[in-house]
Design a protein around this motif. Structure first.
Motif, short mmCIF file in Angstrom:
data_model
loop_
_atom_site.label_atom_id
_atom_site.label_comp_id
_atom_site.label_asym_id
_atom_site.label_seq_id
_atom_site.Cartn_x
_atom_site.Cartn_y
_atom_site.Cartn_z
N LYS A 254 -18.63 37.22 -60.59
CA LYS A 254 -18.22 36.68 -61.12
C LYS A 254 -18.70 36.37 -62.99
CE LYS A 254 -15.04 33.80 -61.27
NZ LYS A 254 -14.53 32.53 -61.09
N ALA A 255 -19.81 36.46 -63.54
CA ALA A 255 -20.30 35.89 -64.07
C ALA A 255 -19.56 37.13 -65.84
CB ALA A 255 -21.85 36.37 -64.46
N MET A 256 -19.78 38.47 -64.56
CA MET A 256 -18.28 40.24 -65.74
C MET A 256 -17.42 39.50 -66.31
SD MET A 256 -20.60 42.67 -63.48
CE MET A 256 -20.24 44.14 -64.86
N GLY A 257 -16.85 38.35 -65.12
CA GLY A 257 -15.18 38.42 -65.41
C GLY A 257 -14.08 39.11 -64.07
N VAL A 258 -15.42 39.20 -63.39
CA VAL A 258 -14.74 39.53 -61.61
C VAL A 258 -14.28 39.26 -60.53
CG1 VAL A 258 -14.38 41.27 -59.83
CG2 VAL A 258 -15.55 42.13 -62.42
N LYS A 259 -12.70 39.05 -60.77
CA LYS A 259 -12.02 38.12 -59.51
C LYS A 259 -11.95 37.60 -58.61
CE LYS A 259 -10.71 35.23 -63.29
NZ LYS A 259 -9.84 34.21 -64.04
N MET A 260 -11.73 39.28 -57.75
CA MET A 260 -11.72 39.95 -56.49
C MET A 260 -12.48 41.03 -56.58
SD MET A 260 -9.87 42.33 -54.43
CE MET A 260 -8.63 43.01 -54.98
N VAL A 261 -12.76 41.66 -54.89
CA VAL A 261 -13.68 42.46 -55.17
C VAL A 261 -12.89 43.29 -52.93
CG1 VAL A 261 -16.07 41.86 -55.72
CG2 VAL A 261 -15.77 40.94 -53.25
N LEU A 262 -12.83 43.99 -53.08
CA LEU A 262 -13.19 44.67 -51.65
C LEU A 262 -13.95 45.21 -51.10
CD1 LEU A 262 -10.59 47.38 -52.24
CD2 LEU A 262 -9.88 45.71 -51.79
N SER A 263 -14.27 44.53 -50.00
CA SER A 263 -15.05 45.29 -48.99
C SER A 263 -15.57 45.50 -47.63
CB SER A 263 -16.59 43.33 -48.66
OG SER A 263 -17.35 43.56 -47.64
N GLY A 264 -17.22 46.00 -47.08
CA GLY A 264 -16.51 46.93 -45.55
C GLY A 264 -16.41 46.38 -45.05
N GLU A 265 -16.20 45.08 -44.26
CA GLU A 265 -16.81 44.35 -43.17
C GLU A 265 -16.20 45.05 -41.73
OE1 GLU A 265 -19.08 42.39 -46.13
OE2 GLU A 265 -17.35 42.74 -45.49
N GLY A 266 -15.93 45.06 -40.98
CA GLY A 266 -15.34 44.96 -39.58
C GLY A 266 -15.30 46.36 -39.05
N SER A 267 -15.64 47.37 -40.09
CA SER A 267 -15.63 48.55 -39.46
C SER A 267 -16.81 48.91 -37.58
CB SER A 267 -16.48 50.04 -39.93
OG SER A 267 -16.46 51.35 -39.46
N ASP A 268 -17.98 47.83 -38.56
CA ASP A 268 -19.21 48.33 -37.50
C ASP A 268 -18.21 48.32 -35.58
OD1 ASP A 268 -20.71 49.82 -38.15
OD2 ASP A 268 -21.63 48.07 -39.37
N GLU A 269 -17.13 46.94 -35.86
CA GLU A 269 -17.09 46.41 -34.52
C GLU A 269 -15.85 47.67 -34.01
OE1 GLU A 269 -19.26 43.69 -36.77
OE2 GLU A 269 -17.33 44.47 -37.42
N ILE A 270 -15.10 47.93 -34.55
CA ILE A 270 -14.41 48.59 -34.00
C ILE A 270 -14.65 49.37 -33.47
CG2 ILE A 270 -11.87 49.86 -34.98
CD1 ILE A 270 -11.20 47.43 -37.22
N PHE A 271 -15.33 50.34 -34.30
CA PHE A 271 -15.67 51.90 -34.12
C PHE A 271 -16.69 51.82 -33.07
CE2 PHE A 271 -13.21 52.35 -37.72
CZ PHE A 271 -12.47 53.13 -37.23
N GLY A 272 -17.59 50.73 -32.69
CA GLY A 272 -18.60 50.40 -31.69
C GLY A 272 -20.55 51.44 -33.16
N GLY A 273 -20.41 50.69 -34.04
CA GLY A 273 -21.08 51.44 -34.66
C GLY A 273 -22.63 50.32 -35.01
N TYR A 274 -22.47 49.90 -34.47
CA TYR A 274 -24.39 49.11 -34.03
C TYR A 274 -24.86 50.54 -32.85
CZ TYR A 274 -22.38 45.11 -36.91
OH TYR A 274 -21.38 44.32 -37.42
N LEU A 275 -25.75 50.07 -33.39
CA LEU A 275 -27.16 51.17 -32.53
C LEU A 275 -27.22 50.93 -31.68
CD1 LEU A 275 -29.94 51.72 -35.38
CD2 LEU A 275 -27.79 52.84 -35.14
N TYR A 276 -27.49 49.18 -31.38
CA TYR A 276 -26.61 48.89 -29.06
C TYR A 276 -25.63 49.04 -29.03
CZ TYR A 276 -23.80 45.08 -29.55
OH TYR A 276 -22.43 44.36 -29.85
N PHE A 277 -24.68 50.17 -29.90
CA PHE A 277 -23.53 50.99 -28.58
C PHE A 277 -24.40 52.11 -27.74
CE2 PHE A 277 -20.56 47.69 -30.04
CZ PHE A 277 -19.72 47.82 -30.15
#
Length: 421
Positions: A254-277
């Protein structure tokens, strides 16, 4: 409202809103399908009939004696005082196990479209790039779109066209307004020498983004803990571990003036990415767990992403949780997602963006990133971060304190010293 209580079905994206119909003295409120945005509802015994809404719990505590999280995918109508679930995807019932064969091209096209939609912006934006698979894919697609639109803008300028500051996506899955795109900025954070920082630098160099690799010290993280808990409004250990670096990074962005970012949440839940799967006994249980994890994202990763960033006035958009992408990927035969000796976690997502057999297609990512095993975010920023939290707890919390929890905690008693802190 034109569409009545079906109005949220016609929206595509993340939202929390409250509408007041003056003619009917009626309040209608809704939250996005997965709960990417934070939203709460409350009632007060001192003002019967009144309903309170807020994006933060702390706003409701002074006036409400009953507060709950507004359920994602629902709409509230003050006329009936009840919630109605408007989000009804085919995968919602975990016992209805899908059987659709995997189509790698459809998965790729669906995620590309999702990222493209979220590039609709009139503010400076960037991408969070941890160097893991999910954020790297989002960054790769965003960079491709940025470069594509830069070329389109140059061509339009050459023909004398005026350039605009806002872009959007039309029905043909294209950005409908030619604009001048900035160079794509990417951001990462970690302790010095953290695994994610090194991987993020490799990805950024491969993609050609303008990368900003920030570091923080253990002391920085510990000093921020009270502020993180204040903004996150949770004491969940795993959430706080992962939120602290993200909170520190958001301040820098935010200090650099950027106001929006894309992030990668959700993939592990959709595809079973956590190691306990790995331990899933069969396709049915694997699917049930992915459904459960997606439904609970608003309690964990979405809460972290939304509140860690919004604490600094930064907006995080999450392409993996697009309705269309969810419908596509949650409908895939679960056995295709399961982890085996031959298949690493999130195999079908990796395979969808593997261009080895497509010589005319530029690779999305280097192979060592595309097929890199998952790091938990709080591990990837530096393993000593979690060790420091545990050490801090050992110093400040005695065994005697653990045996005598505070009365105001009720039944919500921490089971570790880190949770006690």
């Amino acid at each position: 409202m034109e569409h009545g209580l079906d109005a949220p079905k016609h929206l595509d994206g993340m939202f929390s809103w409250v509408l007041y119909d003056k003619n009917q003295d009626r309040v209608v409120a809704a939250r996005d399908p997965i709960g990417i945005t934070s939203f709460y509802i409350g009632w007060s015994s001192e003002t019967p009939g009144a309903v309170y809404f807020a994006s933060e719990l702390k706003s409701l505590h002074p006036v409400c004696d009953k507060i709950q999280a507004f359920p994602p995918g629902h709409i509230f109508d003050s006329k009936t005082g009840s919630f109605t679930r408007y989000f009804e995807p085919t995968w919602w019932d975990p016992t209805n196990v899908p059987s659709a064969p995997v189509d790698y091209k459809v998965i790729r096209a669906s995620l590309e479209k999702s990222v493209r939609k979220r590039l609709m912006a009139e503010v400076p934006y960037g991408v969070l790039l941890s160097g893991g698979l999910d954020s790297s894919l989002v960054a790769s697609i965003a960079q491709r779109e940025t470069l594509r639109m830069q070329e389109a803008a140059k061509a339009a300028q050459a023909q004398g066209a005026e350039l605009n500051e806002l872009v959007g996506i039309d029905d043909s899955n294209d950005l409908s307004t030619v604009t001048t795109f900035q160079q794509l900025h990417s951001f990462s954070i970690g302790l010095p020498g953290a695994p994610d920082t090194e991987a993020a630098l490799k990805v950024a160099k491969f993609l050609g983004t303008k990368h900003h690799a920030f570091t923080f010290t253990v002391e920085d993280g510990l000093n921020a803990l009270s502020d993180v808990i204040y903004h996150l409004e949770t004491y969940d250990v795993t959430t706080i571990r992962a939120s602290t670096p993200m909170y520190l990074l958001s301040r820098k962005i935010k200090a650099m003036g950027v106001k929006m970012v894309l992030s990668g949440e959700g993939s592990d839940e959709i595809f079973g990415g956590y190691l306990y799967f790995h331990a899933a006994p069969d396709r049915e249980e694997f699917h049930k767990e992915t459904v459960r994890r997606v439904k609970n994202l608003h309690l964990a990763d979405c809460l972290r992403a939304n509140k860690s960033t919004s604490a600094w006035g930064l907006e995080a958009r999450v392409p993996f949780l697009d309705k269309e992408f969810l419908e596509t990927c949650m409908g895939v035969e679960p056995s295709e997602k399961m982890i085996t000796k031959e298949r690493i976690e999130k195999y079908i997502l990796r395979k969808a963006f593997d261009t080895t057999d497509e010589p005319d297609v530029k690779p999305y990512l280097p192979d060592n990133i595309l097929w890199r095993q998952k790091e938990q975010f709080s591990d990837g920023v530096g393993y000593s971060w979690i060790d420091a939290l545990k050490d801090q707890a050992e110093v400040h919390v005695t065994d005697e304190m653990m045996k005598n929890p505070k009365p105001e905690w009720g039944s919500d008693i921490p089971d570790t010293k880190e949770a006690y802190v």
